[in-house]
Design a protein around this motif. Sequence first.
Motif, PDB file in Angstrom:
ATOM      1  N   UNK A  24       0.852  -1.188   0.000  1.00 59.79           N
ATOM      2  CA  UNK A  24       0.000   0.000   0.000  1.00 59.79           C
ATOM      3  C   UNK A  24       0.886   1.235   0.000  1.00 59.79           C
ATOM      4  N   UNK A  25       0.452   2.265  -0.730  1.00 62.97           N
ATOM      5  CA  UNK A  25       1.289   3.453  -0.845  1.00 62.97           C
ATOM      6  C   UNK A  25       0.427   4.692  -0.892  1.00 62.97           C
ATOM      7  N   UNK A  26       0.812   5.720  -0.126  1.00 67.21           N
ATOM      8  CA  UNK A  26       0.083   6.965  -0.114  1.00 67.21           C
ATOM      9  C   UNK A  26       0.416   7.783  -1.364  1.00 67.21           C
ATOM     10  N   UNK A  27      -0.335   8.873  -1.534  1.00 68.59           N
ATOM     11  CA  UNK A  27      -0.172   9.674  -2.741  1.00 68.59           C
ATOM     12  C   UNK A  27       0.943  10.699  -2.634  1.00 68.59           C
ATOM     13  N   UNK A  28       1.242  11.170  -1.424  1.00 64.59           N
ATOM     14  CA  UNK A  28       2.223  12.234  -1.281  1.00 64.59           C
ATOM     15  C   UNK A  28       3.652  11.700  -1.427  1.00 64.59           C
ATOM     16  N   UNK A  29       4.571  12.610  -1.675  1.00 67.40           N
ATOM     17  CA  UNK A  29       5.979  12.257  -1.879  1.00 67.40           C
ATOM     18  C   UNK A  29       6.739  12.316  -0.553  1.00 67.40           C
ATOM     19  N   UNK A  30       7.573  11.317  -0.313  1.00 76.60           N
ATOM     20  CA  UNK A  30       8.461  11.318   0.853  1.00 76.60           C
ATOM     21  C   UNK A  30       9.874  11.570   0.355  1.00 76.60           C
ATOM     22  N   UNK A 112      18.786   2.259   1.476  1.00 78.18           N
ATOM     23  CA  UNK A 112      18.493   1.268   0.448  1.00 78.18           C
ATOM     24  C   UNK A 112      18.819   1.781  -0.947  1.00 78.18           C
ATOM     25  N   UNK A 113      19.202   0.868  -1.816  1.00 77.80           N
ATOM     26  CA  UNK A 113      19.328   1.128  -3.251  1.00 77.80           C
ATOM     27  C   UNK A 113      18.779  -0.096  -3.972  1.00 77.80           C
ATOM     28  N   UNK A 114      18.370   0.084  -5.217  1.00 78.90           N
ATOM     29  CA  UNK A 114      17.845  -1.088  -5.935  1.00 78.90           C
ATOM     30  C   UNK A 114      18.088  -0.936  -7.428  1.00 78.90           C
ATOM     31  N   UNK A 115      18.119  -2.070  -8.106  1.00 73.94           N
ATOM     32  CA  UNK A 115      18.240  -2.070  -9.556  1.00 73.94           C
ATOM     33  C   UNK A 115      17.563  -3.315 -10.119  1.00 73.94           C
ATOM     34  N   UNK A 116      17.471  -3.348 -11.437  1.00 73.43           N
ATOM     35  CA  UNK A 116      16.838  -4.467 -12.126  1.00 73.43           C
ATOM     36  C   UNK A 116      17.845  -5.085 -13.085  1.00 73.43           C
ATOM     37  N   UNK A 134       9.960   3.560  -3.174  1.00 70.54           N
ATOM     38  CA  UNK A 134       8.864   3.782  -2.238  1.00 70.54           C
ATOM     39  C   UNK A 134       8.608   2.559  -1.373  1.00 70.54           C
ATOM     40  N   UNK A 135       8.630   1.386  -2.002  1.00 67.19           N
ATOM     41  CA  UNK A 135       8.392   0.166  -1.236  1.00 67.19           C
ATOM     42  C   UNK A 135       9.503  -0.063  -0.211  1.00 67.19           C
ATOM     43  N   UNK A 136      10.743   0.227  -0.602  1.00 67.06           N
ATOM     44  CA  UNK A 136      11.858   0.076   0.336  1.00 67.06           C
ATOM     45  C   UNK A 136      11.697   1.036   1.513  1.00 67.06           C
ATOM     46  N   UNK A 137      11.255   2.259   1.226  1.00 67.93           N
ATOM     47  CA  UNK A 137      11.027   3.219   2.309  1.00 67.93           C
ATOM     48  C   UNK A 137       9.937   2.719   3.256  1.00 67.93           C
ATOM     49  N   UNK A 138       8.855   2.212   2.693  1.00 68.21           N
ATOM     50  CA  UNK A 138       7.771   1.668   3.518  1.00 68.21           C
ATOM     51  C   UNK A 138       8.257   0.479   4.343  1.00 68.21           C
ATOM     52  N   UNK A 143       9.617  -1.950   9.500  1.00 67.01           N
ATOM     53  CA  UNK A 143      10.574  -2.736  10.284  1.00 67.01           C
ATOM     54  C   UNK A 143      10.904  -2.078  11.621  1.00 67.01           C
ATOM     55  N   UNK A 144      10.426  -0.861  11.829  1.00 63.87           N
ATOM     56  CA  UNK A 144      10.678  -0.180  13.102  1.00 63.87           C
ATOM     57  C   UNK A 144      11.555   1.049  12.993  1.00 63.87           C
ATOM     58  N   UNK A 145      11.951   1.407  11.763  1.00 68.46           N
ATOM     59  CA  UNK A 145      12.759   2.600  11.578  1.00 68.46           C
ATOM     60  C   UNK A 145      11.918   3.866  11.624  1.00 68.46           C
ATOM     61  N   UNK A 146      12.584   5.003  11.766  1.00 71.97           N
ATOM     62  CA  UNK A 146      11.910   6.296  11.747  1.00 71.97           C
ATOM     63  C   UNK A 146      12.511   7.141  10.622  1.00 71.97           C
ATOM     64  N   UNK A 147      11.752   8.114  10.160  1.00 77.51           N
ATOM     65  CA  UNK A 147      12.255   8.978   9.096  1.00 77.51           C
ATOM     66  C   UNK A 147      13.418   9.821   9.621  1.00 77.51           C
ATOM     67  N   UNK A 148      14.467   9.973   8.824  1.00 75.68           N
ATOM     68  CA  UNK A 148      15.595  10.819   9.249  1.00 75.68           C
ATOM     69  C   UNK A 148      15.148  12.262   9.445  1.00 75.68           C
TER      70      UNK A 148
END
Length: 242
Positions: A24-30, A112-116, A134-138, A143-148
């Motif tokens: 699930x993902x919200x509409x606003x940008x993080x 996190x970083x990601x590639x295909x 976005x999924x990595x941020x979620x 997992x228990x982290x907080x936003x920097x």
Amino acid sequence: MDWKAYLIPQIIAAFLIQPNAAHARESYEIRTPSGAAEAIFRNTEARAAQAKVASACLDRGWPVTSNTEGMVICNHSNIDATTVLLAPRSASFQGIARFVIVPIGNDVRVQSSDDIEVTNAFGQTKTYAGTVHDEAQDLLIAAGGTFPQGTKFEGNDLGISGHFYGYRFIVTDVAPDGAGEIGGIREGDKIRKIDGHSFDDLWWFRHKVNAIAHGNSIHFDVIRGKERLKIDVLAKPKLIAD
């Protein structure tokens, strides 16, 4: 070349390879200060933070392929339609998400970083930019982290969450008294157009939503069961960080 024979399987694959339906993902940008998906695990040892990240990957259905000191690597199948369409025939796809664990005093920062990786029939592999920021941020927050410190929340907060599938945004959660609920959006709705324009993926959905100035109405074309509805939602900013 028979373009129909080439494109039809690719288009079918583009529909089949979609983000995990549980996501699930919200509409606003993080936007974190670094621009990467990252989180701070407060008063936590590095090993504990690493274990939490690995567990969160498994919970999301991402197999953990490496869990060494300071790094967790997971595989995922969230491949964007554009990559599928432009890839050679018979290509295979593998999404890779990497989480780097760095102790900072009593806390731990995980970034996190990601590639295909796209591999053709001859075993040749090319690497492209990933699409699970976005999924990595979620995942890190789950997992228990907080936003920097310094993280910004930009754009419009519709008060809805969902996932993208088959060129539709499927609403999976509607916040009480949020802009979406007030406007008439309900859980299970399929959003197919914004202001009369279709969208190709989750990024375009959010881009179109956030292009609307605060205080104006966002016009949605919605499928609800057998009904086709037009729903207006007031564009509102996210006022308070989670």
